[in-house]
Design a protein around this motif. Structure first.
Motif, PDB file in Angstrom:
ATOM      1  N   MET A   1       1.002  -1.021   0.128  1.00  0.00           N
ATOM      2  CA  MET A   1       0.037   0.091   0.187  1.00  0.00           C
ATOM      3  C   MET A   1       0.787   1.187   0.060  1.00  0.00           C
ATOM      4  SD  MET A   1      -3.353  -0.612   0.181  1.00  0.00           S
ATOM      5  CE  MET A   1      -4.627  -1.311   1.022  1.00  0.00           C
ATOM      6  N   ASN A   2       0.483   2.309  -0.829  1.00  0.00           N
ATOM      7  CA  ASN A   2       1.181   3.718  -0.681  1.00  0.00           C
ATOM      8  C   ASN A   2       0.797   4.447   0.607  1.00  0.00           C
ATOM      9  OD1 ASN A   2      -1.453   4.349  -0.997  1.00  0.00           O
ATOM     10  ND2 ASN A   2      -1.019   5.687  -2.505  1.00  0.00           N
ATOM     11  N   THR A   3       1.458   5.421   0.663  1.00  0.00           N
ATOM     12  CA  THR A   3       1.631   6.231   1.758  1.00  0.00           C
ATOM     13  C   THR A   3       0.642   7.421   1.733  1.00  0.00           C
ATOM     14  OG1 THR A   3       3.502   7.465   1.138  1.00  0.00           O
ATOM     15  CG2 THR A   3       4.025   5.658   2.684  1.00  0.00           C
ATOM     16  N   ILE A   4       0.069   7.651   0.576  1.00  0.00           N
ATOM     17  CA  ILE A   4      -0.889   8.914   0.461  1.00  0.00           C
ATOM     18  C   ILE A   4      -2.140   8.216   0.582  1.00  0.00           C
ATOM     19  CG2 ILE A   4      -1.743  10.363  -1.343  1.00  0.00           C
ATOM     20  CD1 ILE A   4       0.999  10.351  -2.595  1.00  0.00           C
ATOM     21  N   ASP A   5      -2.688   8.994   1.784  1.00  0.00           N
ATOM     22  CA  ASP A   5      -4.101   8.357   2.099  1.00  0.00           C
ATOM     23  C   ASP A   5      -5.035   8.406   1.273  1.00  0.00           C
ATOM     24  OD1 ASP A   5      -2.806   7.773   4.781  1.00  0.00           O
ATOM     25  OD2 ASP A   5      -3.627   9.812   5.540  1.00  0.00           O
ATOM     26  N   GLN A   6      -5.001   9.346   0.415  1.00  0.00           N
ATOM     27  CA  GLN A   6      -6.125   9.575  -0.672  1.00  0.00           C
ATOM     28  C   GLN A   6      -6.269   8.464  -1.882  1.00  0.00           C
ATOM     29  OE1 GLN A   6      -4.410  13.485  -1.766  1.00  0.00           O
ATOM     30  NE2 GLN A   6      -5.632  13.257  -3.477  1.00  0.00           N
ATOM     31  N   PHE A   7      -4.945   7.973  -1.961  1.00  0.00           N
ATOM     32  CA  PHE A   7      -4.738   6.812  -2.744  1.00  0.00           C
ATOM     33  C   PHE A   7      -4.417   5.593  -2.433  1.00  0.00           C
ATOM     34  CE2 PHE A   7      -3.279  10.875  -5.278  1.00  0.00           C
ATOM     35  CZ  PHE A   7      -4.545  11.097  -5.703  1.00  0.00           C
ATOM     36  N   GLN A   8      -5.291   4.624  -2.713  1.00  0.00           N
ATOM     37  CA  GLN A   8      -4.958   3.185  -2.266  1.00  0.00           C
ATOM     38  C   GLN A   8      -4.701   2.377  -3.505  1.00  0.00           C
ATOM     39  OE1 GLN A   8      -4.878   2.193   1.062  1.00  0.00           O
ATOM     40  NE2 GLN A   8      -5.383   4.339   1.526  1.00  0.00           N
ATOM     41  N   ILE A   9      -3.496   1.853  -3.584  1.00  0.00           N
ATOM     42  CA  ILE A   9      -2.903   1.058  -4.579  1.00  0.00           C
ATOM     43  C   ILE A   9      -2.464  -0.078  -4.258  1.00  0.00           C
ATOM     44  CG2 ILE A   9      -1.333   1.070  -6.649  1.00  0.00           C
ATOM     45  CD1 ILE A   9      -2.804   3.692  -6.544  1.00  0.00           C
ATOM     46  N   LYS A  10      -3.100  -1.274  -4.877  1.00  0.00           N
ATOM     47  CA  LYS A  10      -3.137  -2.542  -4.400  1.00  0.00           C
ATOM     48  C   LYS A  10      -2.392  -3.348  -5.641  1.00  0.00           C
ATOM     49  CE  LYS A  10      -7.112  -2.666  -1.728  1.00  0.00           C
ATOM     50  NZ  LYS A  10      -7.809  -1.491  -2.642  1.00  0.00           N
ATOM     51  N   ILE A  11      -1.248  -3.983  -5.567  1.00  0.00           N
ATOM     52  CA  ILE A  11      -0.475  -4.560  -6.563  1.00  0.00           C
ATOM     53  C   ILE A  11      -0.569  -6.086  -6.369  1.00  0.00           C
ATOM     54  CG2 ILE A  11       1.696  -4.778  -7.808  1.00  0.00           C
ATOM     55  CD1 ILE A  11       2.306  -1.931  -7.119  1.00  0.00           C
ATOM     56  N   GLN A  12      -1.056  -6.820  -7.334  1.00  0.00           N
ATOM     57  CA  GLN A  12      -0.800  -8.166  -7.448  1.00  0.00           C
ATOM     58  C   GLN A  12       0.062  -8.512  -8.743  1.00  0.00           C
ATOM     59  OE1 GLN A  12      -4.624 -10.238  -8.239  1.00  0.00           O
ATOM     60  NE2 GLN A  12      -3.582 -12.246  -8.852  1.00  0.00           N
ATOM     61  N   ASN A  13       0.976  -9.409  -8.303  1.00  0.00           N
ATOM     62  CA  ASN A  13       2.190  -9.666  -9.319  1.00  0.00           C
ATOM     63  C   ASN A  13       2.165 -11.185  -9.393  1.00  0.00           C
ATOM     64  OD1 ASN A  13       4.300  -9.814 -11.089  1.00  0.00           O
ATOM     65  ND2 ASN A  13       5.932  -9.776  -9.543  1.00  0.00           N
ATOM     66  N   SER A  14       1.416 -11.540 -10.618  1.00  0.00           N
ATOM     67  CA  SER A  14       0.969 -12.882 -10.906  1.00  0.00           C
ATOM     68  C   SER A  14       1.751 -13.534 -12.124  1.00  0.00           C
ATOM     69  CB  SER A  14      -0.469 -13.225 -10.993  1.00  0.00           C
ATOM     70  OG  SER A  14      -1.125 -12.930  -9.895  1.00  0.00           O
ATOM     71  N   GLN A  15       3.125 -12.972 -12.447  1.00  0.00           N
ATOM     72  CA  GLN A  15       3.622 -13.553 -13.270  1.00  0.00           C
ATOM     73  C   GLN A  15       5.353 -13.416 -13.194  1.00  0.00           C
ATOM     74  OE1 GLN A  15       6.025 -11.199 -15.165  1.00  0.00           O
ATOM     75  NE2 GLN A  15       6.137 -10.267 -13.222  1.00  0.00           N
TER      76      GLN A  15
END
Length: 165
Positions: A1-15
């Motif tokens: 998760m990122n540190t900017i409260d207004q943006f939630q970025i979830k990354i799934q790396n399946s490769q």
């Protein structure tokens, strides 16, 4: 998760085609969303291989071909008082998913003579711009989208290789 409260970025790396710098992808996503003046965003970023992206392309868009990026806008609310004519993301609260093919990035990076990581980053930027409201269906819209992509890449001093459309 990122540190900017207004943006939630979830990354799934399946490769396993390239190593993924999740911090760079989060930073890029946040930079783009900030530069677009997006209010809030909850973004899922999934990185797959070609067969998986093709399967999703078939399942959700009825397109039977390989592609580099898919974008799905799940929810969008706009505060009219915060809209800015030149920024399609301005004043928006977004929820969406961006799906990219690492395998395609590896293949096309060689063609465009830059790194697979930069090619993948371009797919992420392109997908996020779609979520913000940019389109690439007409020549004018495509040129606007390409200009915004380059503005984001200017942040890292990178020149996007020219593409034949």
């Amino acid at each position: 998760m990122n540190t900017i409260d207004q943006f939630q970025i979830k990354i799934q790396n399946s490769q396993n085609h390239i190593s993924i710098d999740e911090a760079q992808l989060e930073e890029a996503a946040c930079f783009l969303l900030q530069s677009e003046k997006v209010n809030q965003a909850d973004i899922s970023l999934a990185i797959f291989d070609n067969p998986t992206v093709r399967e999703l392309n078939q399942q959700y868009l009825a397109h039977d071909y390989d592609t580099d990026v898919l974008s799905f806008l799940l929810d969008c609310q706009t505060d009219p008082e915060l809209q800015i004519p030149d920024l399609r993301g301005a004043g928006k609260t977004l929820e969406g998913e961006v799906i990219v093919s690492a395998e395609m990035a590896v293949a096309l990076a060689e063609k465009y003579q830059w790194s697979a990581e930069n090619e993948l980053l371009l797919y992420v930027v392109h997908g996020l711009l779609h979520l913000c409201g940019y389109d690439d269906l007409s020549e004018d819209e495509l040129q606007l989208m390409r200009a915004r992509e380059q503005q984001v890449f200017d942040h890292w001093g990178l020149k996007i290789p020219r593409r034949e459309e």
